[in-house]
Scaffold this motif. Sequence first.
Motif, short mmCIF file in Angstrom:
data_model
loop_
_atom_site.label_atom_id
_atom_site.label_comp_id
_atom_site.label_asym_id
_atom_site.label_seq_id
_atom_site.Cartn_x
_atom_site.Cartn_y
_atom_site.Cartn_z
N GLU A 20 73.52 -48.10 15.32
CA GLU A 20 72.09 -48.38 15.41
C GLU A 20 71.89 -49.84 15.77
N ALA A 21 70.84 -50.12 16.50
CA ALA A 21 70.53 -51.49 16.87
C ALA A 21 70.08 -52.27 15.64
N ASP A 31 65.57 -53.53 19.99
CA ASP A 31 66.72 -53.28 20.87
C ASP A 31 67.09 -51.81 20.97
N THR A 32 66.29 -50.91 20.36
CA THR A 32 66.64 -49.49 20.36
C THR A 32 66.74 -48.95 21.79
N ARG A 54 67.32 -50.71 24.52
CA ARG A 54 68.47 -51.32 25.18
C ARG A 54 69.77 -50.68 24.73
N LEU A 55 69.82 -50.25 23.46
CA LEU A 55 71.03 -49.59 22.97
C LEU A 55 71.25 -48.28 23.71
N ARG A 85 78.34 -55.28 22.18
CA ARG A 85 77.87 -56.62 21.82
C ARG A 85 78.17 -57.64 22.92
N VAL A 113 73.94 -56.13 23.04
CA VAL A 113 73.19 -55.41 22.02
C VAL A 113 73.95 -55.51 20.70
N VAL A 167 74.82 -54.33 17.15
CA VAL A 167 74.71 -53.01 16.52
C VAL A 167 75.34 -53.02 15.14
#
Length: 689
Positions: free
Chosen positions: A417-418, A423-424, A426-427, A470, A475, A477
């Motif tokens: 999970e972000a 950032d959800t 983008r994840l 990352r 991102v 996480v």
Amino acid sequence: MRTETEFLETVRNLGVLAHVDAGKTTVTERILYATGTTHRRGEVHDGTTVTDFDPQERERGITIFAAAVSCAWDGHRINLIDTPGHVDFADEVERALRVLDGAVAVFDAVAGVEPQSESVWRQADRYGVPRIAFVNKLDRAGADLDAAVESIRTRLHPAPLVVQLPIGAEDRFTGVVDLPHLRALIWDDGDGGGGGDGGGTVRRVPVPDELRDEALRRRRLLEEAVAALHPVALEEFCARSTLSAGTLTAALRDLTHSGDGVVVLCGSAYRNRGIEPLLDAVVSYLPSPLDVPAVRGLHEGAEQERAADPAAPFAALAFKVQAGATGRLTYLRVYSGTVRKGDVVRDAGTGRGERIGRILRVRADRHTQVDRAVAGDIVAVVGLKWARAGSTLCAPDAPLVLEPPGVAEPVVSVAVEARRSTDTGRLASALARLTEEDPSLVARTDPETGQTVLAGRGELHLEVAARQLRAVHGVEVNVGRPRVSYRETVGRGVTGVVFRHVKQDGGAGQFAHVVLDVEPWEGEFAFRSTVVGGRVPQEYVRAVRAGCEAALADGPLGHQVTGLRVTLTDGATHVKDSSETAFRTAGRLGLREALRACAMVLLEPVAEVTVTAPEDAVGVVLGDLAARRGRISGSAARGGATVVTATVPLAELFGYATRLRSRTQGRATFTTRPTGYAPAATPGAGADR
């Protein structure tokens, strides 16, 4: 100028295969140095290698991503792929082997054939890739060429054809005797422009007097082994009682191409000893694109062949997709035809047209732009938006679908999970790009928990993927504890389960009546019908099967069901209300009801674990494996250490690397290889255990 055909005869597309730490990347680096592609020898321990250019590879000291390089030797172009040796990245090896014409298998002179060596050898067997063997690290204490060759014979089962005799042993290893030509190759000490001890220029001199009798004996053994496998060599051997160097070389090439024998060379890549004769062997024994069978593909259900001809219609297989500094790179093996910058090609799987923006000759993370690529080439192209690993690219007017490389099923998963809710999105985008580059990764949403789940081939595989999210995609996480993919199967079946599906909601109704038997089965799933008298028409039988297959996704214990056979023994229809939809529903719900009546067994993924440890640490290793529900299957002394083999549930291996290092003061190493599923120790245990 050379014709296109003459050029193809000088191309060698090969991979370097081995167990982790056998020296694959060092062999590749020395090949680049010997061919003049680089002017300083890269070292794994210094993080200066060309092919291990990713920061994670340099930090961990292992190959993670298959890297392609091109170099030249003796008038030949060598397109070389350095492949990973860790089991978690076996899919990278699979995709590389699908497009290669030959391979160099690297073995440790102390350890011989190791577990992952055997795995990649079997992968190469599946694709019929000819190989030569290079026994590396002859300068190490305990190195034994004969023992390594015997392990090749007994564990891999080809006929090893040893063409070299080492001069000196362990730290006194200085050269080899070339048995086909009965000459000695001596490497003078010198830094050679890079790391390692020694490894200057090679001198070709007569065989030393003290080794001449042994060299003649070994050449005789080589002649006898070749004559036993090759009819032309046998004819000359019977007539002359010996083989000329030319006949011996030609026979070794034929046996390599057919897979009836494997040429074995030796050396020390770190000390830069043995690389030049290895390159000569690549040129002499491994096939060119013209030597391998024409590639086969399908068009409208009919099989077609495409020869390695630059004038034939274009056909290529995409085997790797990578996001690089120059944009989205798609790596291609061109099997037939010619493609130029700006050409429009067709993705045979989707039917979409794609334009080739640029064509690049690859050297790991560096590229040289070229105007075209021809049959036999391995290149990267820029500009493709939709092609994936396994996609066939072809001429728009000559469609063809080539067989893609296989993709192994993921066995371990983590919840990701972000860290920031913003950032959800983008994840999701980053996961899509990650799974596009690595098809052995699967991202999905858990329908029960709503979590985003990333599944892969092992704990290290997922750890690397999280770091990629990352470092490459930016991102941050949070990663949950890995979970394994459990299965369930039928321990005891049932017979005569009756299910009637009746639905009336206005208008035409739905009616289906089925009687099912369920029993254990050795395969994954089987279905048959014993209905007689036309009580269930064939189109409805097919619908029942489709419904049963849909029911396998979620069994009574909450996991995918496998290892069962369903028999449709009876049924009934309604003249108006029966339909394929009704019987598909009856098959799905009827099998679910039958499974609830069966005795179900929970299955968990297991792995073969091979631990190499000093003798004084074996007791600790055995105790820890027992605590992890491991079943010891073997123990053997090798090279001054003890090698323990055990079968361990995959769920018990999380964190094992850290635990093993701490309990053995870092002196033990281990490898794992997934081997399938076995009944879980605690039936009904959940996947989050």
